[in-house]
Design a protein around this motif. Structure first.
Motif, PDB file in Angstrom:
ATOM      1  N   THR A 115       0.823  -1.204   0.000  1.00 38.42           N
ATOM      2  CA  THR A 115       0.000   0.000   0.000  1.00 38.42           C
ATOM      3  C   THR A 115       0.859   1.256   0.000  1.00 38.42           C
ATOM      4  O   THR A 115       2.049   1.226   0.325  1.00 38.42           O
ATOM      5  N   CYS A 116       0.223   2.353  -0.355  1.00 35.49           N
ATOM      6  CA  CYS A 116       0.875   3.664  -0.321  1.00 35.49           C
ATOM      7  C   CYS A 116       1.251   4.004   1.122  1.00 35.49           C
ATOM      8  O   CYS A 116       0.441   3.840   2.032  1.00 35.49           O
ATOM      9  N   GLY A 161       1.526   6.767   2.344  1.00 38.47           N
ATOM     10  CA  GLY A 161       0.779   7.935   2.823  1.00 38.47           C
ATOM     11  C   GLY A 161      -0.672   7.643   3.140  1.00 38.47           C
ATOM     12  O   GLY A 161      -1.105   7.735   4.287  1.00 38.47           O
ATOM     13  N   CYS A 162      -1.451   7.226   2.110  1.00 38.64           N
ATOM     14  CA  CYS A 162      -2.902   7.055   2.286  1.00 38.64           C
ATOM     15  C   CYS A 162      -3.323   5.612   2.506  1.00 38.64           C
ATOM     16  O   CYS A 162      -4.499   5.328   2.729  1.00 38.64           O
ATOM     17  N   LYS A 163      -2.378   4.650   2.408  1.00 34.22           N
ATOM     18  CA  LYS A 163      -2.642   3.214   2.637  1.00 34.22           C
ATOM     19  C   LYS A 163      -3.502   2.581   1.536  1.00 34.22           C
ATOM     20  O   LYS A 163      -3.993   1.466   1.706  1.00 34.22           O
ATOM     21  N   ARG A 164      -3.660   3.237   0.418  1.00 33.16           N
ATOM     22  CA  ARG A 164      -4.415   2.654  -0.698  1.00 33.16           C
ATOM     23  C   ARG A 164      -3.572   1.561  -1.358  1.00 33.16           C
ATOM     24  O   ARG A 164      -2.357   1.696  -1.504  1.00 33.16           O
ATOM     25  N   TYR A 210       4.704   5.189  -2.951  1.00 31.94           N
ATOM     26  CA  TYR A 210       3.669   6.214  -2.855  1.00 31.94           C
ATOM     27  C   TYR A 210       2.755   6.119  -4.065  1.00 31.94           C
ATOM     28  O   TYR A 210       3.221   5.876  -5.194  1.00 31.94           O
ATOM     29  N   ASP A 264      -0.906  10.493  -6.233  1.00 32.78           N
ATOM     30  CA  ASP A 264      -1.524  11.635  -5.547  1.00 32.78           C
ATOM     31  C   ASP A 264      -0.730  12.027  -4.314  1.00 32.78           C
ATOM     32  O   ASP A 264      -0.428  13.210  -4.089  1.00 32.78           O
ATOM     33  N   CYS A 265      -0.384  11.040  -3.477  1.00 37.28           N
ATOM     34  CA  CYS A 265       0.348  11.350  -2.243  1.00 37.28           C
ATOM     35  C   CYS A 265       1.748  11.882  -2.555  1.00 37.28           C
ATOM     36  O   CYS A 265       2.224  12.825  -1.909  1.00 37.28           O
ATOM     37  N   ASN A 274       1.389  15.485  -3.721  1.00 39.63           N
ATOM     38  CA  ASN A 274       1.039  16.401  -2.625  1.00 39.63           C
ATOM     39  C   ASN A 274       2.210  16.629  -1.677  1.00 39.63           C
ATOM     40  O   ASN A 274       2.389  17.725  -1.131  1.00 39.63           O
TER      41      ASN A 274
END
Length: 280
Positions: A188-189, A191-194, A209, A212-213, A216
């Motif tokens: 997962t990412c 940052g956002c865990k997606r 990452y 998007d993360c 940003n």
């Protein structure tokens, strides 16, 4: 005073002092009863008379002495039997002819006994063993490998990679990143865990990452729209005096005409087309 007659219903011969058979409240001499109602034996085709036992199975009938196994000729009276293609067979002959053989011990898997089946093969329940621990697998999950079968714990101990995120075994699927194995759901990412499996992503300091993360957190920001500028998604941008713009955002502050490929003037922090700059 005359005696009341007691005759065979069919041939009218007297039944006094003779053996007779009562059917639906009507009496018959044994000869007439056999001719009218007796079933014929499947084997010898003779009537099953009053003095014989009539054995029946699915509208078929046998003399007691004729009810035998079609293979070994042993009597089936009071014994378990099976029918195959109109042939009556004892359980031993049926098993030998038609039952599956155990893939391990090669003996017959008897009808009615507990067995395991997988990809056309059969096993006695006690013969279907884990290759590693040699314990019966039974109804538990198992994993096939190289013509052998393993219970899940043994397979994980012997063969499975361990996910570098959760440290648990990877039994199906998985992804590799920087030569390390991951469960798909664990990759997962940062940052956002997606989940990133099957998605475009990038990394920084070996951490993955999503786009998007990463944008940003690390990408330069457009002066015009303040959104990140990233070349990861193929975006084009303009750079001038340590400031950046998306190509579509690089416009005259006054009239909004695109300045891409055109001359422009600066006025403090503003970017102007040459026409608007002269007016100033």
């Amino acid at each position: 005073m005359s005696m009341e007659r007691f005759d065979c219903h069919y041939c009218k011969d007297t039944l006094l002092g003779k053996k007779y058979i009562l059917k639906e409240d009507t009496q018959y001499c044994t000869k007439c009863y056999e001719n009218l109602f007796a079933n014929c034996c499947e084997v010898c085709s003779l009537p099953i008379g009053c003095n014989s036992k009539d054995l029946s199975y699915k509208d078929r009938h046998w003399h007691e002495n004729c009810f035998k196994c079609g293979k070994c000729s042993r009597s089936l009276v009071d014994k378990a039997f099976s029918a195959k293609d109109d042939l009556m067979l004892c359980t031993e002959c049926y098993s030998h002819e038609h039952s599956s053989k155990c893939n391990t011990c090669k003996k017959t898997v008897m009808p009615g006994s507990r067995k395991m089946e997988y990809k056309g093969n059969s096993w006695h329940e006690t013969c279907f063993l884990c290759q590693r621990c040699q314990q019966p697998i039974g109804t538990k999950s198992f994993i096939p490998k190289d013509n052998s079968y393993f219970c899940v714990p043994c397979f994980e101990k012997q063969f499975a990679y361990q996910c570098c995120a959760c440290k648990k075994a990877i039994t199906t699927g998985g992804v590799t990143y920087h030569d390390k194995p991951w469960h798909r759901e664990c990759f997962t990412c940062i940052g956002c865990k997606r989940q990133l499996a099957g998605q475009r992503f990038t990394s920084r300091e070996n951490y993955p990452y999503c786009l998007d993360c990463f944008s940003n957190l690390y990408a330069k920001k457009c002066v015009g729209c303040t959104k990140p500028i990233t070349s990861l998604a193929g975006a084009k941008y303009i750079s001038f005096e340590e400031r950046q713009w998306h190509s579509e955002c690089f416009t005259c502050m006054q009239c909004s005409v695109s300045l891409v490929g055109r001359g422009f003037l600066t006025q403090r922090d503003d970017i102007l087309c040459t026409d608007c700059g002269r007016e100033k």
